[in-house]
Design a protein around this motif. Structure first.
Motif, PDB file in Angstrom:
ATOM      1  N   MET A  50       2.711  -1.364   0.470  1.00  0.00           N
ATOM      2  CA  MET A  50       2.882  -2.590  -0.494  1.00  0.00           C
ATOM      3  C   MET A  50       1.232  -2.666  -2.126  1.00  0.00           C
ATOM      4  O   MET A  50       1.821  -2.791  -2.953  1.00  0.00           O
ATOM      5  CB  MET A  50       2.598  -4.110   0.530  1.00  0.00           C
ATOM      6  CG  MET A  50       3.576  -4.312   1.332  1.00  0.00           C
ATOM      7  SD  MET A  50       5.726  -4.550   0.465  1.00  0.00           S
ATOM      8  CE  MET A  50       4.722  -6.534  -0.208  1.00  0.00           C
ATOM      9  N   ALA A  51       0.478  -2.458  -1.608  1.00  0.00           N
ATOM     10  CA  ALA A  51      -0.484  -2.450  -2.561  1.00  0.00           C
ATOM     11  C   ALA A  51      -0.409  -1.327  -3.128  1.00  0.00           C
ATOM     12  O   ALA A  51      -0.367   0.073  -2.526  1.00  0.00           O
ATOM     13  CB  ALA A  51      -1.943  -2.197  -1.463  1.00  0.00           C
ATOM     14  N   GLY A  52      -0.813  -1.775  -4.543  1.00  0.00           N
ATOM     15  CA  GLY A  52      -0.749  -0.370  -5.839  1.00  0.00           C
ATOM     16  C   GLY A  52      -2.034   0.583  -5.801  1.00  0.00           C
ATOM     17  O   GLY A  52      -1.853   1.520  -5.277  1.00  0.00           O
ATOM     18  N   ALA A  53      -3.232  -0.235  -4.827  1.00  0.00           N
ATOM     19  CA  ALA A  53      -4.504   1.285  -4.899  1.00  0.00           C
ATOM     20  C   ALA A  53      -3.630   1.364  -3.702  1.00  0.00           C
ATOM     21  O   ALA A  53      -4.264   3.258  -3.419  1.00  0.00           O
ATOM     22  CB  ALA A  53      -5.545   0.133  -4.051  1.00  0.00           C
ATOM     23  N   GLU A  54      -2.500   1.534  -3.024  1.00  0.00           N
ATOM     24  CA  GLU A  54      -2.700   2.338  -1.699  1.00  0.00           C
ATOM     25  C   GLU A  54      -2.041   3.578  -2.201  1.00  0.00           C
ATOM     26  O   GLU A  54      -1.340   4.915  -1.429  1.00  0.00           O
ATOM     27  CB  GLU A  54      -1.796   1.903  -0.171  1.00  0.00           C
ATOM     28  CG  GLU A  54      -2.868   0.646   0.087  1.00  0.00           C
ATOM     29  CD  GLU A  54      -2.162   0.435   1.181  1.00  0.00           C
ATOM     30  OE1 GLU A  54      -1.242   0.267   2.048  1.00  0.00           O
ATOM     31  OE2 GLU A  54      -3.177  -0.248   1.645  1.00  0.00           O
ATOM     32  N   LYS A  55      -0.739   3.639  -3.304  1.00  0.00           N
ATOM     33  CA  LYS A  55      -0.146   4.466  -3.768  1.00  0.00           C
ATOM     34  C   LYS A  55      -0.164   5.632  -4.432  1.00  0.00           C
ATOM     35  O   LYS A  55      -1.182   5.623  -4.734  1.00  0.00           O
ATOM     36  CB  LYS A  55       1.511   4.184  -4.421  1.00  0.00           C
ATOM     37  CG  LYS A  55       1.821   3.193  -4.055  1.00  0.00           C
ATOM     38  CD  LYS A  55       2.871   2.606  -5.028  1.00  0.00           C
ATOM     39  CE  LYS A  55       3.800   1.607  -4.280  1.00  0.00           C
ATOM     40  NZ  LYS A  55       5.253   1.125  -4.729  1.00  0.00           N
ATOM     41  N   LYS A  56       0.100   6.800  -4.195  1.00  0.00           N
ATOM     42  CA  LYS A  56      -0.399   8.084  -4.515  1.00  0.00           C
ATOM     43  C   LYS A  56       0.482   8.549  -5.591  1.00  0.00           C
ATOM     44  O   LYS A  56       1.090   8.584  -5.580  1.00  0.00           O
ATOM     45  CB  LYS A  56      -0.997   9.704  -3.336  1.00  0.00           C
ATOM     46  CG  LYS A  56      -2.019   8.879  -2.460  1.00  0.00           C
ATOM     47  CD  LYS A  56      -1.691   9.265  -1.141  1.00  0.00           C
ATOM     48  CE  LYS A  56      -3.106   9.055  -0.082  1.00  0.00           C
ATOM     49  NZ  LYS A  56      -3.868   8.368  -0.789  1.00  0.00           N
ATOM     50  N   SER A  57      -0.547   9.670  -6.581  1.00  0.00           N
ATOM     51  CA  SER A  57       0.160  10.462  -7.532  1.00  0.00           C
ATOM     52  C   SER A  57       0.469  11.135  -6.742  1.00  0.00           C
ATOM     53  O   SER A  57       0.099  11.401  -5.377  1.00  0.00           O
ATOM     54  CB  SER A  57      -0.870  10.465  -9.110  1.00  0.00           C
ATOM     55  OG  SER A  57      -1.611  11.128  -8.115  1.00  0.00           O
ATOM     56  N   PRO A  58       1.546  12.301  -6.888  1.00  0.00           N
ATOM     57  CA  PRO A  58       2.072  13.830  -7.060  1.00  0.00           C
ATOM     58  C   PRO A  58       0.856  14.588  -6.965  1.00  0.00           C
ATOM     59  O   PRO A  58       1.001  15.489  -5.623  1.00  0.00           O
ATOM     60  CB  PRO A  58       2.831  13.873  -7.833  1.00  0.00           C
ATOM     61  CG  PRO A  58       3.473  12.856  -8.978  1.00  0.00           C
ATOM     62  CD  PRO A  58       2.658  11.753  -9.096  1.00  0.00           C
ATOM     63  N   GLU A  59      -0.191  14.512  -7.710  1.00  0.00           N
ATOM     64  CA  GLU A  59      -0.805  15.310  -7.258  1.00  0.00           C
ATOM     65  C   GLU A  59      -2.134  14.273  -6.448  1.00  0.00           C
ATOM     66  O   GLU A  59      -3.105  16.073  -5.367  1.00  0.00           O
ATOM     67  CB  GLU A  59      -2.174  15.047  -8.822  1.00  0.00           C
ATOM     68  CG  GLU A  59      -2.089  16.012 -10.008  1.00  0.00           C
ATOM     69  CD  GLU A  59      -0.232  14.804 -10.527  1.00  0.00           C
ATOM     70  OE1 GLU A  59       0.139  15.679 -11.147  1.00  0.00           O
ATOM     71  OE2 GLU A  59      -0.167  13.836 -10.161  1.00  0.00           O
ATOM     72  N   GLU A  60      -2.648  13.270  -6.094  1.00  0.00           N
ATOM     73  CA  GLU A  60      -3.042  12.752  -4.880  1.00  0.00           C
ATOM     74  C   GLU A  60      -2.646  13.151  -3.305  1.00  0.00           C
ATOM     75  O   GLU A  60      -2.809  13.461  -2.344  1.00  0.00           O
ATOM     76  CB  GLU A  60      -3.796  11.656  -5.168  1.00  0.00           C
ATOM     77  CG  GLU A  60      -4.488  11.227  -6.458  1.00  0.00           C
ATOM     78  CD  GLU A  60      -4.168   9.401  -6.370  1.00  0.00           C
ATOM     79  OE1 GLU A  60      -5.388   9.705  -6.889  1.00  0.00           O
ATOM     80  OE2 GLU A  60      -3.302   9.103  -6.003  1.00  0.00           O
TER      81      GLU A  60
END
Length: 648
Positions: A50-60
């Motif tokens: 839900m939280a945008g901050a928890e979502k990761k980029s492919p690199e992360e």
């Protein structure tokens, strides 16, 4: 349960190493991993956050992906996937995962829509039942059918259905209700009965309907929209047997008076507590559980659902229990289909009659899909030989020939006399008039078993999403087993290692500001003076010793506690130390504390063992990951990683 939670909440479920074909996003120890796999799992593990901050980029996400793949690869290199206990456990998980794929999905969806329609409607019906065992002989089944067909003919010619039900029905309640069942909706009757009732037009009589109880005739009287659910409170005056009519009317007048008081503003709940004879509901202000029109006494339900709005109060209503005054509290209409879908699916899956029909529909479809071809003449020959081959109640496969004669064929192979005979070997039989029908039933079960096995064997090929899910569980179980050996078991048993880790990080977990000392409740000033005197002499004495001295002096128990209390631990401490609200039983000067407020202090290993254990496990895992990265070479195609779009 721990293992299931681990599987569900691991950050990255994966499956195997790549097969040839597709873009290789990385290699681990020269084993290729495809971009398609990385993208699928990257999206899966980010889409529900839900939280945008928890979502990761492919690199992360890449580091998590590599760590997981390294652990799974290590488990495979160690041969954990070849161990018998792993194979048995994985087989059980796969069987559970396969269940949704081994049913008729189209049938289930049709049942959801049908169940919803029947949830939004109520049908009023009567029935006439002839009891019949599910294993009844064909002659008994035919006799019951013919009897009901004769009675149906009488109804169609003008006979009263309910009078015939009172005379002939073997439902024990028919003598009183003449077969009238009232209103019902979905899942309130056995499914074959419900299905036949809803398929019968109002005013008509069904053909005989078979359920596990026997054969039914059903007459439908009415069909109406369901009214949803209602929550009410009531005041009841119970009418005992042999009550005089004068007394009955007095009860009615009493409820009339109570209703008038309630409409003028008196508290209905309080009136129910004081006057209702229904003790269970009276204790909660007369409130009853939520109900529909179909699962409440008809007289009560009709009066309750007739109330126009929340807060409305009925006139006195009489039922078989007595007089009722009803107040409507809240109404819930039938929810829309999408809100009910999951609960309807759950009820469908748990319904044995629907499951049986679902299974029959699936088997009929599989017979077409797998080109099932029976040899009926050969079955009759098999039945003759099987009956002669019964010894000691069991069929002897060796006595049936020719063993290679075909019973049926399908796309996956041919099934012979010998195959079926081996299947029958564990069943007990008697040479009787029902042998042939019993054998036919077992034959259909055997056909279904072979078709289901064939379908099961090709699920991974037929359903890619199932293949992925199975591999996720395969790798998840592997990782659990290896992590248990390398991390959790080590952390639990390595007390010296945990102690060393604690010494390095012992200031990590601190107590907040606390009160340290005594919390005491006395009942008189004399008791308070005595306790003050004892504590002034020795404030460090054990709490039990203080209680013992108090017991000797006053011959009663002292309420006393000793320890360290944070804010929120004890209401008396909160009031006297942190100026919180007074406890409800607080007595000034007699309820007191003795001690000091202390600032933040490090928690001991014993006090914070769970927290330090979790940190120690993470410490062990970090070291393990470092070992694996040194042990196996990981090579990443960064251009492909950069080409993958981040999840929004």
């Amino acid at each position: 349960m721990i293992k299931i939670v681990f599987l569900l909440f691991m950050a990255i479920p994966l499956w195997g190493f790549a097969q040839p074909g597709g873009e290789v996003i990385m290699t681990i120890d020269n084993q290729p991993v495809l971009k398609e796999e990385f993208v699928r799992l990257y999206r899966k593990n980010n889409q529900n956050l839900m939280a945008g901050a928890e979502k990761k980029s492919p690199e992360e996400y890449l580091d998590l992906f590599i760590n997981y793949k390294l652990k799974v690869y290590e488990a495979q290199k160690l041969g954990l996937d070849t161990l018998p206990e792993f194979r048995n456990e994985f087989r059980k998980y796969r069987a559970e995962l396969a269940k949704p794929y081994l049913n008729n999905a189209e049938f289930t969806e049709a049942q959801v829509e049908t169940a919803y329609y029947r949830t939004t409607h109520e049908i009023k019906a009567s029935h006439l039942l002839l009891l019949l065992d599910e294993q009844a002989a064909p002659a008994d089944t035919l006799a019951a059918w013919n009897k009901l067909m004769e009675l149906r003919k009488q109804v169609l010619e003008g006979a009263d259905f309910n009078e015939l039900a009172a005379q002939y029905s073997q439902d024990p309640s028919a003598k009183q209700n003449k077969g009238l069942l009232g209103y019902f909706s979905s899942f309130q009757m056995v499914f074959p009965f419900e299905d036949a009732a809803f398929k019968t037009l109002v005013g008509e009589v069904s053909m005989p309907v078979r359920s596990r109880f026997g054969y039914h005739l059903i007459k439908v009287h009415d069909l109406r929209p369901a009214a949803g659910q209602l929550k009410v409170a009531h005041i009841m005056k119970r009418i005992p047997p042999d009550t005089s009519e004068e007394a009955v009317m007095r009860m009615k007048h009493e409820l009339d008076s109570l209703g008038m008081l309630a409409r003028r503003g008196a508290d209905f709940a309080q009136l129910a507590r004081q006057h209702s004879d229904d003790q269970r509901s009276a204790s909660v202000g007369g409130e009853l559980p939520w109900f529909t029109r179909g699962n409440m006494l008809p007289e009560f339900a009709e009066a309750a659902f007739a109330l126009p709005a929340d807060g409305a109060i009925s006139k006195p209503i009489r039922t078989s229990y007595g007089w009722h005054l009803i107040k409507r509290l809240e109404h819930k209409p039938v929810p829309p289909l999408e809100e009910m879908r999951e609960s309807l699916i759950d009820q469908i899956r748990r319904n044995p009659d629907i499951n049986r029909l679902n299974h029959e529909t699936l088997i009929n479809r599989l017979k077409l899909d797998w080109d099932y071809r029976p040899f009926e003449d050969n079955f009759d020959e098999f039945a003759r030989q099987a009956e002669r081959a019964i010894t000691g109640g069991r069929i002897q496969p060796a006595d049936i020939s020719p063993a290679e004669e075909l019973l049926f064929s399908f796309s996956n192979g041919n099934i012979t006399f010998a195959d079926f005979a081996r299947y029958l070997a564990m069943n007990r039989f008697e040479q009787s008039a029902t042998f042939h029908s019993q054998l036919k039933q077992l034959y259909e079960q055997f056909v279904a078993k072979k078709l289901m096995e064939a379908e099961d064997e090709q699920l991974e090929e037929k359903h890619p999403e199932f293949r992925h899910l199975v591999q996720e569980y395969h790798d998840g179980i592997l990782l659990f087993n290896l992590s248990e050996k390398r991390i959790w078991q080590v952390a639990a048993e390595d007390s010296l290692g945990l102690e060393r880790y604690f010494k390095q990080a012992k200031y990590k977990y601190l107590w907040g500001e606390r009160f340290q000392g005594w919390v005491i409740q006395c009942q008189s000033q004399e008791e308070r003076d005595f306790v003050d005197q004892v504590l002034a002499a020795d404030s460090q004495l054990p709490v039990e010793e203080l209680k013992d001295r108090f017991k000797i002096e006053f011959n009663k128990e002292l309420t006393a506690h000793k320890g360290a209390f944070e804010k929120g631990d004890h209401s008396l401490v909160d009031h006297l130390v942190w100026f919180g609200p007074k406890p409800t039983d607080f007595i000034e000067h007699l309820h007191f504390i003795h001690g000091n407020k202390v600032g933040p202090q490090p928690k001991t290993l014993h006090e914070a063992r769970g927290q330090y254990m979790a940190d120690y496990q993470q410490y062990l895992e970090n070291n393990w990951i470092k070992e694996l990265r040194k042990k196996y070479r990981v090579k990443v195609n960064k251009k492909i990683i950069e080409s993958i779009e981040s999840v929004k």
